[in-house]
Design an enzyme around this catalytic site. Structure first.
Site, PDB file in Angstrom:
ATOM      1  N   GLU A 105       0.858  -1.199   0.000  1.00 29.74           N
ATOM      2  CA  GLU A 105       0.000   0.000   0.000  1.00 29.74           C
ATOM      3  C   GLU A 105       0.882   1.234   0.000  1.00 29.74           C
ATOM      4  O   GLU A 105       1.975   1.220   0.555  1.00 29.74           O
ATOM      5  CB  GLU A 105      -0.818   0.020   1.301  1.00 29.74           C
ATOM      6  CG  GLU A 105      -2.242  -0.469   1.187  1.00 29.74           C
ATOM      7  CD  GLU A 105      -3.195   0.551   0.576  1.00 29.74           C
ATOM      8  OE1 GLU A 105      -2.732   1.500  -0.086  1.00 29.74           O
ATOM      9  OE2 GLU A 105      -4.397   0.376   0.761  1.00 29.74           O
ATOM     10  N   ASP A 106       0.376   2.320  -0.561  1.00 25.02           N
ATOM     11  CA  ASP A 106       1.106   3.592  -0.468  1.00 25.02           C
ATOM     12  C   ASP A 106       0.881   4.231   0.901  1.00 25.02           C
ATOM     13  O   ASP A 106       1.817   4.601   1.592  1.00 25.02           O
ATOM     14  CB  ASP A 106       0.692   4.554  -1.595  1.00 25.02           C
ATOM     15  CG  ASP A 106      -0.825   4.701  -1.737  1.00 25.02           C
ATOM     16  OD1 ASP A 106      -1.579   3.880  -1.160  1.00 25.02           O
ATOM     17  OD2 ASP A 106      -1.272   5.627  -2.421  1.00 25.02           O
ATOM     18  N   ASP A 109      -4.757   5.519   5.702  1.00 24.12           N
ATOM     19  CA  ASP A 109      -5.262   6.709   6.390  1.00 24.12           C
ATOM     20  C   ASP A 109      -6.316   6.261   7.401  1.00 24.12           C
ATOM     21  O   ASP A 109      -6.008   5.933   8.544  1.00 24.12           O
ATOM     22  CB  ASP A 109      -5.807   7.675   5.337  1.00 24.12           C
ATOM     23  CG  ASP A 109      -6.431   8.911   5.944  1.00 24.12           C
ATOM     24  OD1 ASP A 109      -6.362   9.081   7.165  1.00 24.12           O
ATOM     25  OD2 ASP A 109      -7.000   9.727   5.197  1.00 24.12           O
ATOM     26  N   PHE A 158      -2.993  15.902   4.401  1.00 24.68           N
ATOM     27  CA  PHE A 158      -2.919  15.221   3.114  1.00 24.68           C
ATOM     28  C   PHE A 158      -1.514  15.293   2.532  1.00 24.68           C
ATOM     29  O   PHE A 158      -0.853  16.318   2.611  1.00 24.68           O
ATOM     30  CB  PHE A 158      -3.913  15.902   2.160  1.00 24.68           C
ATOM     31  CG  PHE A 158      -4.234  15.118   0.944  1.00 24.68           C
ATOM     32  CD1 PHE A 158      -5.116  14.058   1.005  1.00 24.68           C
ATOM     33  CD2 PHE A 158      -3.659  15.446  -0.281  1.00 24.68           C
ATOM     34  CE1 PHE A 158      -5.423  13.323  -0.132  1.00 24.68           C
ATOM     35  CE2 PHE A 158      -3.960  14.719  -1.423  1.00 24.68           C
ATOM     36  CZ  PHE A 158      -4.839  13.659  -1.347  1.00 24.68           C
ATOM     37  N   ARG A 171       1.702  12.577  -8.937  1.00 27.04           N
ATOM     38  CA  ARG A 171       2.165  11.205  -8.701  1.00 27.04           C
ATOM     39  C   ARG A 171       3.630  11.020  -9.070  1.00 27.04           C
ATOM     40  O   ARG A 171       4.297  10.131  -8.560  1.00 27.04           O
ATOM     41  CB  ARG A 171       1.354  10.201  -9.541  1.00 27.04           C
ATOM     42  CG  ARG A 171      -0.064  10.016  -9.082  1.00 27.04           C
ATOM     43  CD  ARG A 171      -0.623   8.735  -9.690  1.00 27.04           C
ATOM     44  NE  ARG A 171      -2.077   8.694  -9.668  1.00 27.04           N
ATOM     45  CZ  ARG A 171      -2.806   8.284  -8.628  1.00 27.04           C
ATOM     46  NH1 ARG A 171      -2.209   7.896  -7.527  1.00 27.04           N
ATOM     47  NH2 ARG A 171      -4.109   8.273  -8.693  1.00 27.04           N
TER      48      ARG A 171
HETATM   49  P1  IMP Z   1      -8.034   4.974   3.639  1.00 27.36           P
HETATM   50  O1  IMP Z   1      -9.118   4.055   3.150  1.00 27.36           O
HETATM   51  O2  IMP Z   1      -8.594   6.197   4.322  1.00 27.36           O
HETATM   52  O3  IMP Z   1      -7.026   4.274   4.519  1.00 27.36           O
HETATM   53  O4  IMP Z   1      -7.281   5.559   2.383  1.00 27.36           O
HETATM   54  C1  IMP Z   1      -6.927   4.692   1.390  1.00 27.36           C
HETATM   55  C2  IMP Z   1      -6.345   5.285   0.129  1.00 27.36           C
HETATM   56  O5  IMP Z   1      -6.647   6.665  -0.031  1.00 27.36           O
HETATM   57  C3  IMP Z   1      -4.837   5.193   0.163  1.00 27.36           C
HETATM   58  O6  IMP Z   1      -4.398   3.933  -0.281  1.00 27.36           O
HETATM   59  C4  IMP Z   1      -4.460   6.320  -0.775  1.00 27.36           C
HETATM   60  O7  IMP Z   1      -4.454   5.862  -2.109  1.00 27.36           O
HETATM   61  C5  IMP Z   1      -5.539   7.353  -0.554  1.00 27.36           C
HETATM   62  N1  IMP Z   1      -5.070   8.354   0.438  1.00 27.36           N
HETATM   63  C6  IMP Z   1      -5.287   8.374   1.774  1.00 27.36           C
HETATM   64  N2  IMP Z   1      -4.679   9.419   2.363  1.00 27.36           N
HETATM   65  C7  IMP Z   1      -4.045  10.070   1.353  1.00 27.36           C
HETATM   66  C8  IMP Z   1      -3.191  11.235   1.306  1.00 27.36           C
HETATM   67  O8  IMP Z   1      -2.884  11.901   2.306  1.00 27.36           O
HETATM   68  N3  IMP Z   1      -2.716  11.554   0.061  1.00 27.36           N
HETATM   69  C9  IMP Z   1      -3.008  10.866  -1.075  1.00 27.36           C
HETATM   70  N4  IMP Z   1      -3.781   9.773  -1.074  1.00 27.36           N
HETATM   71  C10 IMP Z   1      -4.293   9.389   0.132  1.00 27.36           C
HETATM   72 MG    MG Z   2      -3.777   3.607  -2.260  1.00 32.12          MG
END
Ligand code: IMP
Ligand code: MG
Length: 182
Positions: A105-106, A109, A158, A171
């Site tokens: 995963e990148d 959050d 963010f 990106r």
């Molecule tokens: P989550 O479901 O809130 O954990 O977020 C999942 C996805 O949202 C990550 O795999 C990212 O691709 C994108 N994401 C979450 N936070 C950020 C951020 O701060 N910058 C860019 N993409 C984000």
């Molecule tokens: Mg992602």
């Protein structure tokens, strides 16, 4: 201080290319060590697209065991906010029953994306399932504990760059930038 402006928002440098690459080298050592006695067969790596494409490209070249790669497209973000809905495109040839699986995963959050994804793939009964995320926002302790290999624990604002976008932009940046909140 390096700053960039995107759609009237200001982002400042947060992690440099060198810091990212140094941490990835350390993570790859940890991962190589973990799989050292396990690869009688390939480890199945699932890359969460699009955000993890650069991270995956850099880290898999430092893994020293046989692997099989899959790419899963997930999306839950619209602009700077999680939309709350998570969508996945699972590859048709995804075959992980009884396999060692490592998800790349990148950024985690809220953890919603990866939780929905994990709930889905555990149904296929992998032998072993590990999660590696380059970035983990540390506001959610419970989620943090589910990440087996974490690159950096970061604050809430963010971030963009090194695979991560703001509405499709940024990106390609080598460094990671964080939204300026004041
Ligand atoms: P989550 O479901 O809130 O954990 O977020 C999942 C996805 O949202 C990550 O795999 C990212 O691709 C994108 N994401 C979450 N936070 C950020 C951020 O701060 N910058 C860019 N993409 C984000
Ligand atoms: Mg992602």
């Amino acid at each position: 201080m390096k700053e960039i402006a995107l759609n009237n928002k200001l982002f400042e440098i947060y992690l440099t290319e060198e810091e990212i690459q140094t941490r990835i080298r350390m993570l790859s050592h940890e991962i190589n060590e973990y799989y050292d006695d396990k690869y009688d067969e390939p480890v199945h790596i699932i890359v969460m697209m699009n955000g993890a494409f650069l991270f995956a490209a850099d880290i898999v070249r430092q893994l020293d065991f046989p692997l099989h790669m899959y790419f899963v497209k997930s999306s839950s973000y619209e602009g700077l906010q999680s939309s709350g809905k998570v969508n996945f495109d699972l590859p048709e040839d995804l075959e992980i029953k009884n396999k060692h699986v490592l998800v790349l995963e990148d950024i985690v959050d809220t953890g919603r994306t990866f939780q929905v994804f994990l709930d889905e793939i555990v149904k296929d009964k992998p032998k072993d399932l590990k999660i590696c995320s380059l970035l983990v926002k540390h506001k959610n302790q419970e989620i943090m504990q589910k990440i087996d290999f974490a690159g950096f624990m970061i604050d809430d604002p963010f971030v963009i760059g090194y695979g991560m976008d703001y509405n499709g932009k940024a990106r390609d940046l080598k460094d990671i930038y964080m939204l300026k909140t004041n």
